[in-house]
Scaffold this motif. Structure first.
Motif, PDB file in Angstrom:
ATOM      1  N   ILE A 272       0.801  -1.223   0.000  1.00 15.22           N
ATOM      2  CA  ILE A 272       0.000   0.000   0.000  1.00 15.22           C
ATOM      3  C   ILE A 272       0.833   1.271   0.000  1.00 15.22           C
ATOM      4  O   ILE A 272       0.314   2.346  -0.331  1.00 15.22           O
ATOM      5  CB  ILE A 272      -0.961   0.038   1.210  1.00 15.22           C
ATOM      6  N   GLY A 273       2.124   1.211   0.373  1.00 17.17           N
ATOM      7  CA  GLY A 273       2.895   2.451   0.447  1.00 17.17           C
ATOM      8  C   GLY A 273       4.377   2.189   0.580  1.00 17.17           C
ATOM      9  O   GLY A 273       4.817   1.052   0.815  1.00 17.17           O
ATOM     10  N   VAL A 274       5.152   3.261   0.426  1.00 22.83           N
ATOM     11  CA  VAL A 274       6.611   3.186   0.539  1.00 22.83           C
ATOM     12  C   VAL A 274       7.126   4.425   1.255  1.00 22.83           C
ATOM     13  O   VAL A 274       6.421   5.435   1.384  1.00 22.83           O
ATOM     14  CB  VAL A 274       7.295   3.074  -0.843  1.00 22.83           C
ATOM     15  N   LYS A 280      11.371  11.231   5.293  1.00 23.91           N
ATOM     16  CA  LYS A 280      10.636  10.684   6.426  1.00 23.91           C
ATOM     17  C   LYS A 280       9.156  10.494   6.129  1.00 23.91           C
ATOM     18  O   LYS A 280       8.452   9.858   6.907  1.00 23.91           O
ATOM     19  CB  LYS A 280      10.798  11.604   7.644  1.00 23.91           C
ATOM     20  N   ASN A 281       8.675  11.072   5.025  1.00 23.39           N
ATOM     21  CA  ASN A 281       7.253  11.009   4.705  1.00 23.39           C
ATOM     22  C   ASN A 281       6.896   9.671   4.067  1.00 23.39           C
ATOM     23  O   ASN A 281       7.586   9.185   3.173  1.00 23.39           O
ATOM     24  CB  ASN A 281       6.859  12.143   3.760  1.00 23.39           C
ATOM     25  N   ILE A 282       5.793   9.104   4.541  1.00 27.26           N
ATOM     26  CA  ILE A 282       5.254   7.872   3.951  1.00 27.26           C
ATOM     27  C   ILE A 282       4.335   8.255   2.795  1.00 27.26           C
ATOM     28  O   ILE A 282       3.515   9.170   2.914  1.00 27.26           O
ATOM     29  CB  ILE A 282       4.493   7.059   5.006  1.00 27.26           C
ATOM     30  N   LEU A 283       4.457   7.551   1.687  1.00 27.18           N
ATOM     31  CA  LEU A 283       3.616   7.786   0.519  1.00 27.18           C
ATOM     32  C   LEU A 283       2.712   6.579   0.320  1.00 27.18           C
ATOM     33  O   LEU A 283       3.183   5.462   0.080  1.00 27.18           O
ATOM     34  CB  LEU A 283       4.472   8.004  -0.733  1.00 27.18           C
ATOM     35  N   MET A 292      10.520   1.489  -7.748  1.00 28.76           N
ATOM     36  CA  MET A 292      10.949   0.892  -6.495  1.00 28.76           C
ATOM     37  C   MET A 292      12.474   0.854  -6.420  1.00 28.76           C
ATOM     38  O   MET A 292      13.153   0.488  -7.392  1.00 28.76           O
ATOM     39  CB  MET A 292      10.389  -0.521  -6.357  1.00 28.76           C
ATOM     40  N   SER A 293      13.004   1.225  -5.263  1.00 27.16           N
ATOM     41  CA  SER A 293      14.443   1.229  -5.024  1.00 27.16           C
ATOM     42  C   SER A 293      14.776   0.214  -3.934  1.00 27.16           C
ATOM     43  O   SER A 293      13.936  -0.134  -3.093  1.00 27.16           O
ATOM     44  CB  SER A 293      14.905   2.624  -4.604  1.00 27.16           C
TER      45      SER A 293
END
Length: 884
Positions: A272-274, A280-283, A292-293
């Motif tokens: 659902i998120g990364v 520091k922010n969740i997306l 994707m890293s």
């Protein structure tokens, strides 16, 4: 026995007046719980949630409370399971001596909770603020987990590591319940630690018998919905580094939607998120443009975390080998079945090859396909390009041209703009991009039931709203109520789907609150109460889609436990009887009282569910009430259910941030938002949840996270049979047999009497004397009286209530045309399936929860548009408008 009791009392006094030893504090781990008064419900919620995590089993809990513990708490702490882990110290957090006794400087964390049952909630917040300051002064390095009640007090404790503001979460959750049904239940299940609840099917079948069947195509057994709902309730949010993950490592360099779809197809997990390493922010669902890293932190929903899953090494090697052999580009994808130790099973999907180009919507593809052949769905691309991103027709159209107002809007002067609200009622509210009016509405026009010089409307129908109302019944217009309006006016909500909001307040709002809401479109207020039928009718209850009843602060405290909700429950029950088609969402102080919501005494099914709840409670379940129909359907909510959010943050420090993003309390650039879509007949060709997942990821970039399903109940017995108690089911069978025997005996005696002509002649003479005494009427009059009498007998309670409502509407000068008394939703049950297995069949009218990408991320370099010229001047003075 008396000696043991004296010994225990002496030990308890030693604990209350003693110290937590320095040696133990340095060699063993402990946390401190600071409260002003300790209730048994709060204590058990904390202990059950805290010790639900395996790595916390060796922790000690030190309770620091200024009052002596009551009898219930004392009995619980005598249980060996808790007596060895929990230490009760009587003392104050404002005294350094007591903080030293609790060894606060060596504590792993300090939880400071507010007393929500206080009459003065502001005073309760002030006490919490002082405790937080005292702990921060004494132990600056101790992590602080603080619960605050009112949002205006939140900025005093910004230094705390984790803060949960009760009214912020409460109102945002109730608001989303109106547009995404049962959001409160969805969030509650996600923030509780559980292993997936199961119910004793055989016992339930014995309790209910075969008296009830579900009106569905396959005629599933009555417990089938509980089995699915209970299994899916065990899903929680977990995190893992991508390069360390077996679920997601192979998707490095791929798009987020590609990783989410294929991880769900292979392992049954929902990504659902990364979070980027340097941010520091969740997306939440950053969309197909996010690559994707290896250093990304992945957040996913699953029944258990990956580290606890039982993967065999040979399965891992076989998976890698097959992926090399079977992967031939995007048109041919490998299919695997990995079974987790505690998780749902990712069923092997059928052939998902792309057999031809498919449309960008969920509509059925062209009719050129052969009969019996499954319609094709476009594959999810590894790296998205602009041509592959479309907008789904059945979902809310984010591409609507809002820069050109319609003729109706221009004539009515309702030109909406997008911007930040120019005025916030309290310090610390997160700025949210919203639909706003070009000019603020005069305060006199905010009053729904009073005309003014600008308009002459005095009831909801006169306004001619195109969408149904959302009514909020509250005692006062507190600052937290602002968080009910903001999620419903967020910029990503389609303008054509905005529902008018009516605030039904017991007390008039103050000016600074009106200053905050006068910029939002279609927001009104009215002074009245839900226990007054006239007030309900004036505020437009007959045109409402949802009625939200907020718990009143003045009734939160009661002399008798659990009686604080008495007035709210009875008022809501009256609403339920008068307006059966109205969707009512109620907030309660005590979760245990939800069994009284939409109460029906003559319901065998509800009685059986009550038995189930008792058995779940005996097992020590954290969510014993989860099988109650009002909770499963999202029609009842208690803020104490969210207490576990703060406790769970000790292990999962990201849970508060994710919850705030889901509820719309925070808006991070590039992060998605929660919405929903409804499955119609045109969508049933998709068939399964896995194919829906693929369709959404390949077309709109949406990530589905669950299903809200509604099923119809069909009772096969009469109401008199249903009223029989479950416990007395077998006994009543015996008594019925006895009554039947007596009836047969009575019939035999009467037949014997008919053989005596003297008795028969006397009875006929007695009947003739009675007929002479009765008043004589003409045949026409007698027929009329009999007809009226039969009509009264035949009139049901529902018709009497409908007639009462219609008469009151006529008396108030309102048209009763909008009142639909025959629409009855009482014989339905609804429930949530969080992250269902890929092979779950879609059903008509299913509502799918989606996390949709941020629309602004697709136009990062867009130039100024025409809508910028509509921006209000007040917003330009306080904040810069964001260009779309």
């Amino acid at each position: 026995l008396q000696f043991e009791q004296l010994a225990y009392l002496w030990m308890e006094r030693q604990k209350s007046g003693g110290n937590y030893s320095r040696y133990r504090a340095q060699t063993e781990k402990h946390v401190v719980l600071c409260v002003s008064s300790l209730k048994i419900d709060l204590l058990m919620d904390f202990l059950n949630e805290f010790y639900a995590h395996p790595r916390l089993q060796d922790y000690y809990v030190v309770i620091l409370c200024p009052t002596e513990m009551d009898a219930q708490v004392r009995r619980v702490l005598q249980i060996p399971m808790w007596s060895q882990r929990v230490i009760y110290l009587q003392g104050s957090a404002l005294k350094d001596q007591d903080l030293l006794r609790a060894k606060m400087d060596n504590a792993e964390a300090c939880f400071i909770l507010s007393s929500r049952c206080e009459v003065d909630r502001t005073a309760a917040d002030h006490q919490t603020i002082l405790r937080a300051w005292a702990v921060k002064d004494f132990a600056p390095n101790c992590p602080l987990y603080v619960q605050i009640l009112k949002p205006e007090n939140k900025f005093h404790i910004k230094f705390a590591d984790h803060v949960v503001c009760e009214e912020e979460f409460k109102y945002a959750m109730l608001a989303l319940n109106c547009i995404c049904p049962a959001t409160s239940t969805l969030i509650t299940l996600l923030v509780h630690t559980s292993r997936g609840h199961t119910t004793p099917w055989e016992i339930f079948r014995q309790l209910t018998g075969t008296k009830q069947t579900l009106n569905r195509e396959n005629q599933q057994s009555p417990e089938q919905w509980q089995k699915m709902y209970g299994r899916c309730s065990g899903n929680e949010v977990y995190h893992i580094n991508l390069e360390e993950s077996m679920f997601f490592a192979e998707y490095e360099g791929k798009s987020f939607t590609y990783a989410s779809f294929h991880a769900h197809k292979k392992f049954g997990v929902c990504l659902i998120g990364v979070r980027k390493e340097d941010n520091k922010n969740i997306l939440l669902n950053p969309g197909p443009r996010h690559i994707m890293s290896s250093t990304d932190i992945c957040f996913y929903i699953n029944i258990t975390k990956e580290e606890n899953s039982a993967f065999k090494k040979q399965e891992k090697h076989r998976k890698k080998h097959e992926s090399k052999l079977s992967y031939h580009g995007a048109s041919r994808l490998p299919v695997h079945s990995i079974i987790a130790s505690m998780g749902t099973v990712a069923i092997d999907l059928q052939d998902t090859r792309c057999r031809g180009p498919s449309g960008a919507t969920l509509a059925l593809p062209a009719e050129g396909s052969k009969e019996g052949r499954r319609p094709s769905i476009a594959p999810v691309l590894e790296v998205a390009d602009s041509s592959s991103l479309h907008t789904c027709d059945l979902l809310s159209d984010q591409s609507e041209d809002e820069t050109t107002p319609s003729n109706d809007e221009v004539s009515a002067g309702l030109e909406y703009v997008k911007g930040y609200p120019p005025y916030s009622p309290y310090i610390g509210s997160s700025p949210t991009f919203c639909h706003l009016l070009h000019e603020k509405v005069p305060f006199c026009c905010l009053r729904l039931d009073k005309g003014c010089q600008h308009n002459y409307y005095e009831d909801a129908k006169a306004y001619g709203f195109k969408n149904k109302l959302i009514i909020v019944a509250a005692e006062t217009a507190g600052n937290g109520l602002y968080n009910f309006i903001v999620p419903l006016r967020a910029y990503y909500r389609p303008k054509k789907e905005l529902n008018p909001i009516v605030l039904l307040l017991d007390n008039p709002p103050d000016m600074h609150f009106l200053d905050a809401i006068c910029w939002f479109p279609m927001v009104y207020y009215m002074v009245g109460s839900i226990d007054n039928l006239d007030d309900l009718l004036r505020c437009g209850v007959t045109f409402a889609a949802n009625m939200v009843v907020v718990d009143k602060e003045s009734t939160m405290s009661a002399e008798e436990d659990y009686m604080a909700d008495a007035k709210t429950i009875v008022n809501v029950q009256t609403l339920f009887r008068l307006f059966s088609s109205l969707s009512i969402i109620t907030e309660l102080t005590h979760p245990a009282n939800m069994r009284f919501m939409q109460f029906r005494a003559k319901d065998c099914y509800s009685l059986a569910l009550s038995k189930l709840e008792k058995k779940e409670r005996e097992k020590g379940s954290n969510l014993a009430f989860m099988f109650r129909l009002p909770f499963a359907a999202g029609r009842v909510f208690s803020i104490s259910m969210l207490d576990t959010l703060l406790y769970q943050s000790f292990v999962k420090d990201y849970m508060i941030s994710i919850t705030r993003l889901l509820l719309g309390l925070d808006t991070t650039p590039g992060s998605g938002f929660l919405c929903s879509m409804k499955i119609t007949e045109e969508d049933l060709w998709i068939r399964t949840y896995a194919r829906l997942y693929q369709k959404l990821c390949s077309s709109t970039g949406d990530i589905p996270i669950g299903i809200y399903r509604t099923e119809s109940q069909k009772l096969t017995t009469s109401e008199s049979q249903i009223s029989i108690s479950v416990e007395e089911w077998d006994d009543t069978k015996d008594t019925k047999d006895q009554f039947s025997c007596r009836g047969n005996h009575r019939n035999s005696t009467s037949s014997d009497q008919s053989d005596h002509p003297l008795l028969r002649r006397k009875s006929m003479q007695w009947a003739r004397r009675l007929s002479r005494r009765a008043p004589r009427h003409s045949a026409k009059t007698a027929e009329k009286i009999n007809q009226q009498r039969m009509n009264l007998y035949r009139r049901s309670e529902r018709q009497e209530l409908a007639e009462l409502v219609k008469n009151r509407m006529k008396h108030l000068g309102l048209s009763p045309s909008g009142y639909d008394e025959m629409n009855d939703h009482q014989n339905t049950l609804s429930y949530i399936l969080i992250n269902p297995s890929p092979d779950t069949r879609l059903e008509l009218n299913d509502i799918v929860y989606l996390i949709r990408p941020d629309p602004l991320t697709y136009v990062p370099n867009a130039g100024p548009s025409r809508k910028d010229s509509f921006c209000n001047t007040g917003g330009q003075e306080t904040r810069e408008e964001t260009q779309l």
